[in-house]
Design a protein around this motif. Sequence first.
Motif, PDB file in Angstrom:
ATOM      1  N   GLY A  38       2.017   0.711   3.987  1.00  8.65           N
ATOM      2  CA  GLY A  38       1.346   0.888   2.709  1.00  8.65           C
ATOM      3  C   GLY A  38       1.242   2.330   2.271  1.00  8.65           C
ATOM      4  N   ASP A  39       0.890   2.508   0.994  1.00 11.59           N
ATOM      5  CA  ASP A  39       0.928   3.836   0.374  1.00 11.59           C
ATOM      6  C   ASP A  39      -0.024   4.854   1.002  1.00 11.59           C
ATOM      7  N   LEU A  40      -1.296   4.499   1.186  1.00 20.10           N
ATOM      8  CA  LEU A  40      -2.236   5.492   1.721  1.00 20.10           C
ATOM      9  C   LEU A  40      -1.852   5.979   3.116  1.00 20.10           C
ATOM     10  N   PRO A  41      -1.579   5.089   4.076  1.00 23.45           N
ATOM     11  CA  PRO A  41      -1.178   5.610   5.397  1.00 23.45           C
ATOM     12  C   PRO A  41       0.100   6.438   5.353  1.00 23.45           C
ATOM     13  N   GLU A  42       1.018   6.083   4.454  1.00 20.60           N
ATOM     14  CA  GLU A  42       2.227   6.905   4.319  1.00 20.60           C
ATOM     15  C   GLU A  42       1.867   8.305   3.833  1.00 20.60           C
ATOM     16  N   ILE A  43       0.960   8.372   2.880  1.00 21.50           N
ATOM     17  CA  ILE A  43       0.522   9.671   2.350  1.00 21.50           C
ATOM     18  C   ILE A  43      -0.192  10.475   3.430  1.00 21.50           C
ATOM     19  N   ILE A  44      -1.022   9.806   4.217  1.00 23.27           N
ATOM     20  CA  ILE A  44      -1.722  10.479   5.316  1.00 23.27           C
ATOM     21  C   ILE A  44      -0.711  11.000   6.337  1.00 23.27           C
ATOM     22  N   ARG A  87       6.357  -8.856  -7.920  1.00 24.15           N
ATOM     23  CA  ARG A  87       5.795  -8.538  -6.616  1.00 24.15           C
ATOM     24  C   ARG A  87       6.865  -8.212  -5.574  1.00 24.15           C
ATOM     25  N   ASN A  88       8.046  -8.811  -5.708  1.00 24.61           N
ATOM     26  CA  ASN A  88       9.069  -8.653  -4.668  1.00 24.61           C
ATOM     27  C   ASN A  88      10.197  -7.712  -5.068  1.00 24.61           C
ATOM     28  N   THR A  89       9.994  -6.940  -6.110  1.00 21.73           N
ATOM     29  CA  THR A  89      11.010  -5.955  -6.482  1.00 21.73           C
ATOM     30  C   THR A  89      11.214  -4.929  -5.371  1.00 21.73           C
ATOM     31  N   PRO A  90      12.454  -4.550  -5.112  1.00 19.21           N
ATOM     32  CA  PRO A  90      12.699  -3.467  -4.149  1.00 19.21           C
ATOM     33  C   PRO A  90      12.745  -2.102  -4.827  1.00 19.21           C
ATOM     34  N   ILE A  91      12.610  -2.092  -6.156  1.00 22.01           N
ATOM     35  CA  ILE A  91      12.828  -0.871  -6.921  1.00 22.01           C
ATOM     36  C   ILE A  91      11.674   0.111  -6.780  1.00 22.01           C
ATOM     37  N   VAL A  92      12.003   1.295  -6.318  1.00 22.97           N
ATOM     38  CA  VAL A  92      11.041   2.403  -6.343  1.00 22.97           C
ATOM     39  C   VAL A  92      11.278   3.130  -7.658  1.00 22.97           C
ATOM     40  N   ASP A  93      10.528   2.703  -8.683  1.00 27.14           N
ATOM     41  CA  ASP A  93      10.749   3.270 -10.011  1.00 27.14           C
ATOM     42  C   ASP A  93       9.745   4.377 -10.303  1.00 27.14           C
ATOM     43  N   ALA A  94       9.785   4.885 -11.532  1.00 23.49           N
ATOM     44  CA  ALA A  94       8.917   6.007 -11.903  1.00 23.49           C
ATOM     45  C   ALA A  94       7.450   5.640 -11.816  1.00 23.49           C
ATOM     46  N   SER A  95       7.118   4.372 -12.070  1.00 24.54           N
ATOM     47  CA  SER A  95       5.712   3.963 -12.018  1.00 24.54           C
ATOM     48  C   SER A  95       5.174   4.016 -10.595  1.00 24.54           C
ATOM     49  N   ILE A  96       5.993   3.597  -9.628  1.00 24.55           N
ATOM     50  CA  ILE A  96       5.554   3.632  -8.229  1.00 24.55           C
ATOM     51  C   ILE A  96       5.473   5.070  -7.729  1.00 24.55           C
ATOM     52  N   ILE A  97       6.455   5.880  -8.091  1.00 28.36           N
ATOM     53  CA  ILE A  97       6.425   7.284  -7.675  1.00 28.36           C
ATOM     54  C   ILE A  97       5.203   7.987  -8.258  1.00 28.36           C
ATOM     55  N   GLU A  98       4.904   7.723  -9.520  1.00 30.62           N
ATOM     56  CA  GLU A  98       3.718   8.315 -10.146  1.00 30.62           C
ATOM     57  C   GLU A  98       2.446   7.799  -9.483  1.00 30.62           C
ATOM     58  N   SER A  99       2.459   6.522  -9.097  1.00 32.51           N
ATOM     59  CA  SER A  99       1.308   5.965  -8.387  1.00 32.51           C
ATOM     60  C   SER A  99       1.054   6.714  -7.082  1.00 32.51           C
ATOM     61  N   ASP A 146       2.432  17.074  -1.230  1.00 29.39           N
ATOM     62  CA  ASP A 146       3.520  17.186  -2.189  1.00 29.39           C
ATOM     63  C   ASP A 146       4.482  16.028  -1.965  1.00 29.39           C
ATOM     64  N   ILE A 147       4.667  15.173  -2.977  1.00 30.50           N
ATOM     65  CA  ILE A 147       5.552  14.021  -2.795  1.00 30.50           C
ATOM     66  C   ILE A 147       6.966  14.280  -3.317  1.00 30.50           C
ATOM     67  N   ASP A 148       7.198  15.442  -3.904  1.00 34.88           N
ATOM     68  CA  ASP A 148       8.539  15.759  -4.415  1.00 34.88           C
ATOM     69  C   ASP A 148       9.560  15.741  -3.274  1.00 34.88           C
ATOM     70  N   GLY A 149      10.671  15.067  -3.508  1.00 31.42           N
ATOM     71  CA  GLY A 149      11.717  14.993  -2.495  1.00 31.42           C
ATOM     72  C   GLY A 149      11.483  13.944  -1.430  1.00 31.42           C
ATOM     73  N   TRP A 150      10.389  13.198  -1.543  1.00 31.21           N
ATOM     74  CA  TRP A 150      10.044  12.208  -0.525  1.00 31.21           C
ATOM     75  C   TRP A 150      10.816  10.906  -0.711  1.00 31.21           C
TER      76      TRP A 150
END
Length: 361
Positions: free
Chosen positions: A101-107, A293-305, A324-328
């Motif tokens: 999930g997003d938070l543990p990845e960010i941590i 729900r099952n899209t594999p797309i990492v789009d601009a909305s998810i990156i911004e999230s 910093d998430i740039d380049g991730w």
Amino acid sequence: MIGIRTLFRHLLAGAGLLIAASSPGSAADTITVRIGFASVGSDNRQFSGGSSAGVAHSEHYLDREFSDRPDVKIEWFFFKGAGPAVNEAFANNQLDFAIQGDLPEIIGRANGLKTKILLASGAHAPIYLAVPVGSPVRKVADLRGKKVSIFRGTNNHLAAVKVLAGNGLQEKDVQVINMDTATTNAALTSKDIDAAFGNFPLAGLAEKNIVEIIYTTKGDNPAYERHSTLIGQEAFIKAHPDVTQKIVSAIVKAARWSSEEANREAFFEFSARTGFPASGYRFDFSNQELKYRNTPIVDASIIESYRVQAKQAKEFGLLRRDVDIDGWFDRSFLDAALKQQGLVGYWQEYDASGKPLAAGQ
């Protein structure tokens, strides 16, 4: 002079060495890929449900993808400790990829883990607030001073904190108790806690009339959604781009199958191999398209999230430093899979503000 028997033994030994050296399945040449799930089934069943990656595992998509590569061995791991446990495994070089999930990845990124996010698997997921049947707690604002279960460090955690904030509360305004899914379910059943933030297993308790779900993020602010993705160790991806491509391609195939409405009930039945009832997944996906729900797309909305999540995690005291998430995010493997499978444009993409993008944008 060497005797005939001695010469024959030397020839056999030499042939054996040649066979071992040339065999793609020999121990020296085997590539072991370790993939983790930041989840586990009921009673420690080795399954994960409700995502394309879960289907890819249970239906052996990767085994088929690597049928021409006997030198590659796939190992799966499931973590009761969820995202934090996955981060520890990454830090100890015990995993190459994970669905997390997003938070543990960010941590993990904040703590120096060198990873890349490759595709979505478990995007746009809601959370729920459950209370024991008959509880006087009827809305989020009623949680002030109450004992509330939140699984800290998971992507439920930040979503719950944002929901609290949206209703005029902070974590310090409630008695937060850190519990995993099984412990939460038991505590709700025994009424040892007043409420719990969680995901689809809460629906199973509601079905048994043990709890009431009094709030869901569905239909509320999209910023409360949770996202999970396939994340990989940079070093492995760089060393084995061909293997990485096959893993991504297999999960994209599972995502296509999992996005077809004709497969909705089968998707829930596969997910129920976790030991959590299919009805819970049915409830979790109700009023939402499988494609969403099952899209594999990492789009601009998810990156911004993720960008907003990283900022908010620090604001809410879940992180001590900026991230910093740039380049991730690396979409190269995903884009190659979409093109190869004729799926360019199959899933809707969204811009950074969450608005649908027109085809080709």
